[in-house]
Motif scaffolding. Sequence first.
Motif, mmCIF file in Angstrom:
data_model
loop_
_atom_site.group_PDB
_atom_site.id
_atom_site.type_symbol
_atom_site.label_atom_id
_atom_site.label_comp_id
_atom_site.label_asym_id
_atom_site.label_seq_id
_atom_site.Cartn_x
_atom_site.Cartn_y
_atom_site.Cartn_z
ATOM 1 N N GLY A 26 0.818 -1.069 -0.103
ATOM 2 C CA GLY A 26 0.318 -0.027 -0.048
ATOM 3 C C GLY A 26 0.819 1.170 -0.021
ATOM 4 O O GLY A 26 0.328 2.790 0.129
ATOM 5 N N LEU A 27 2.104 1.443 -0.395
ATOM 6 C CA LEU A 27 2.983 2.491 -0.906
ATOM 7 C C LEU A 27 3.282 3.219 -1.673
ATOM 8 O O LEU A 27 3.610 3.762 -1.935
ATOM 9 C CB LEU A 27 3.983 1.845 0.519
ATOM 10 C CG LEU A 27 4.687 1.386 1.336
ATOM 11 C CD1 LEU A 27 5.383 0.961 2.065
ATOM 12 C CD2 LEU A 27 3.818 2.264 2.850
ATOM 13 N N LEU A 28 3.126 2.568 -2.348
ATOM 14 C CA LEU A 28 3.470 3.307 -3.625
ATOM 15 C C LEU A 28 1.476 2.800 -4.941
ATOM 16 O O LEU A 28 1.467 1.311 -5.258
ATOM 17 C CB LEU A 28 4.431 2.141 -5.105
ATOM 18 C CG LEU A 28 4.897 2.828 -6.449
ATOM 19 C CD1 LEU A 28 5.694 4.395 -5.258
ATOM 20 C CD2 LEU A 28 6.301 1.692 -6.661
ATOM 21 N N PRO A 29 0.954 3.472 -5.126
ATOM 22 C CA PRO A 29 0.007 4.062 -5.812
ATOM 23 C C PRO A 29 -0.405 2.742 -7.030
ATOM 24 O O PRO A 29 -1.207 2.327 -7.247
ATOM 25 C CB PRO A 29 -0.832 5.432 -5.837
ATOM 26 C CG PRO A 29 0.602 5.934 -4.559
ATOM 27 C CD PRO A 29 1.247 5.473 -4.604
ATOM 28 N N ASN A 30 0.813 3.500 -8.068
ATOM 29 C CA ASN A 30 0.651 2.936 -9.106
ATOM 30 C C ASN A 30 1.907 1.844 -9.246
ATOM 31 O O ASN A 30 2.332 1.428 -10.346
ATOM 32 C CB ASN A 30 0.853 3.132 -10.388
ATOM 33 C CG ASN A 30 -0.292 4.264 -9.960
ATOM 34 O OD1 ASN A 30 -1.747 3.794 -9.939
ATOM 35 N ND2 ASN A 30 0.148 5.873 -9.930
ATOM 36 N N GLY A 31 2.217 0.991 -8.332
ATOM 37 C CA GLY A 31 3.259 -0.471 -8.210
ATOM 38 C C GLY A 31 2.736 -1.820 -9.315
ATOM 39 O O GLY A 31 4.074 -1.903 -9.142
ATOM 40 N N TYR A 32 1.804 -1.431 -9.032
ATOM 41 C CA TYR A 32 1.548 -2.429 -10.063
ATOM 42 C C TYR A 32 1.986 -3.052 -11.647
ATOM 43 O O TYR A 32 1.911 -3.522 -12.407
ATOM 44 C CB TYR A 32 -0.257 -2.963 -9.991
ATOM 45 C CG TYR A 32 -1.538 -1.845 -10.286
ATOM 46 C CD1 TYR A 32 -1.449 -1.862 -12.031
ATOM 47 C CD2 TYR A 32 -1.183 -0.764 -9.342
ATOM 48 C CE1 TYR A 32 -2.192 -1.049 -12.465
ATOM 49 C CE2 TYR A 32 -2.252 -0.160 -10.404
ATOM 50 C CZ TYR A 32 -2.145 0.243 -12.041
ATOM 51 O OH TYR A 32 -3.015 1.301 -12.412
ATOM 52 N N LEU A 33 2.164 -1.620 -11.567
ATOM 53 C CA LEU A 33 2.815 -1.101 -13.055
ATOM 54 C C LEU A 33 3.869 -2.099 -13.260
ATOM 55 O O LEU A 33 4.263 -2.416 -14.459
ATOM 56 C CB LEU A 33 2.367 0.521 -13.736
ATOM 57 C CG LEU A 33 0.895 1.506 -13.295
ATOM 58 C CD1 LEU A 33 1.757 2.175 -13.899
ATOM 59 C CD2 LEU A 33 0.182 0.470 -15.081
ATOM 60 N N GLY A 34 4.459 -2.171 -12.359
ATOM 61 C CA GLY A 34 6.180 -3.060 -11.929
ATOM 62 C C GLY A 34 5.782 -4.224 -13.482
ATOM 63 O O GLY A 34 6.671 -5.064 -13.888
ATOM 64 N N VAL A 35 4.429 -5.332 -12.969
ATOM 65 C CA VAL A 35 4.204 -6.505 -14.216
ATOM 66 C C VAL A 35 4.378 -5.852 -15.362
ATOM 67 O O VAL A 35 4.814 -6.823 -15.916
ATOM 68 C CB VAL A 35 2.858 -6.865 -12.848
ATOM 69 C CG1 VAL A 35 2.673 -7.898 -14.343
ATOM 70 C CG2 VAL A 35 2.738 -7.687 -12.191
#
Length: 607
Positions: A26-35
């Motif tokens: 929950g610390l990086l709003p768009n961190g899922y874009l790492g995928v």
Amino acid sequence: MKKMYRTDIDGMRAFAVISVILFHLGLLPNGYLGVDIFFVISGYLITGIIYNEVKENRFSIFSFYERRIRRIIPLVLFTTVSALITGIIFMSPNDLNVLSQNVLASNFSMFNIFMYITSNDYWAVSNEYNPMMHMWSLGIEEQFYLLYPFIFLILKGNKQKFIFPLLIFLTFISLALFYYSNDVSAKFYLLQYRFFELSSGGIAAIYFSKWELNKKQVKKSKIILFSMIIIIFIIIQFNIIPDNDTKIIVITFLSIGVLTIGKYHFNDNKLYKLIFSNTIISSLGKISFSLYLWHQIVFAFARYSFNLHINSIESIFLSFIIIITLSVFTYFFVENPLRNKQFIETKNVYKVVSLSFIIIVSASFYIYKINGRVKDFPQLNITKSLVPRLYNNFDIVNNSPALYNDRIKVLDKPFKKNNNLKVLIIGNSFARDFANILLETKLKESIELSYFDPWKADITTELINRTYNADYIFYSSDIPTNKIMFDILISKFKIDIYKVWVVGLKNFGINNGVYYNSTKESFGCDTIRTSIRKDIWKSNQELRLIWNDRYIDLIENIIDSKKNVPVFTKDCKFISHDTRHLTIFGALFFSDILEERLKDIIKEKNL
């Protein structure tokens, strides 16, 4: 001439996996874009290798699959069996049953499809407690690796000139499907919508392999390279692009840009080396596959067993230490040895992988078959010795959890002609919960209960007949009830509004795991409480205002001033096994609370 190893790609992998990890905290709003960055890197590297082999007339699809098996399968098997064993120790039967299904789907490279069918919503809070949640992306990659090499196999030799245009054609189709489809879940989970991310990386690997920049062009390209890196950082950190589809497409093409231009700078430019080629980040990149597979397993079990929310500095730091330790271990003792042909022959790899696969799949299937009942579970009155008889997933009649809620389905029939009061209950599994509450009261002797699921039957005929014959009608669903919709139905079916009641929502937190693992004794169980979900509380309040005295509020008599609700009955039995549906103990719990209210509604005969 042998190509120089690109340490910056390891750095990009590290950046991608760290982004995903921070997102799951929950610390990086768009961190899922790492995928999405991972997808581009995979397509870029795999295509570069295969295309060169095709050009040199040495491509073998069997060698390709061997490399992928060595690279992926051993670590997947090791991490999934680790999750399964941990689940057996810490998980409740319901959650262990779900985990066994997830392990099966992961090991068959179909977890993305499984999630699309069963869950749909990747963003659901409950997924934070799912150790396998992140395996959807691996499912996409594995399906890509299964199908992709056939393009090169079919078009090798004299036909290799068609590879590049075919990839462009397939990429545009996939991109169009992704951009114009309205099925959000399908776009997220299924290969045909994600293919363009992997294949566009492959197109870049082929097209830009022919490019060579002179010194002047290399110097100018630095500005473009660092501009793209800055934009990637900004997009992942801030919500400057509101549309998710646009984010994914932009990140995809920015990642391609960094990959293609970065090859001119990874070995010379100090700033670029500092960002992506320094020792620490390159080392994290090397173990990125292990980091990715372990991180959600650690987070899920930490939340499940010790702390519902990993939000303190101490818990975050400890989680990172555990993840890195496990990742280093599996990198050196699982990944590297099984990738090394000199360390272990291919036939032995296949033997190890096949035997491990059979054992893990068999164990997972057995756990699923017995519905996760691998040990005594006093909070649900489950005894392991009764497992073969009572808790068989393929024997609905003797499957206790399914039986208690689903038994109401046998009441889906017209009313009989007798003197009992006719009670019609309409709705889904929440309605079946309410039916169980009603049947646990003393009223059951004087009523005839009929159940109707409006999502499973013909509303326009059978429902009209039952509503006409019913003395009392109760509607219950986990979907908030719209009064306008009900007014239309009442008008259409000529239902007397004074015989209709709406049963309220219910919720018992996000997950039972922490309470199961921290409560082994019955003393004081009824004092343990959990926070009700804010959206459920809000909807419940709105429904009370809409329906007024025709609303049966399940929450008002159990919630306290802090908006907490009980987890257990006084006898230390779970009120809900999945935080949404009632156990038999939960139905008894509510029957005691609601009996007088229900008696006021349903006027018993012979009173």
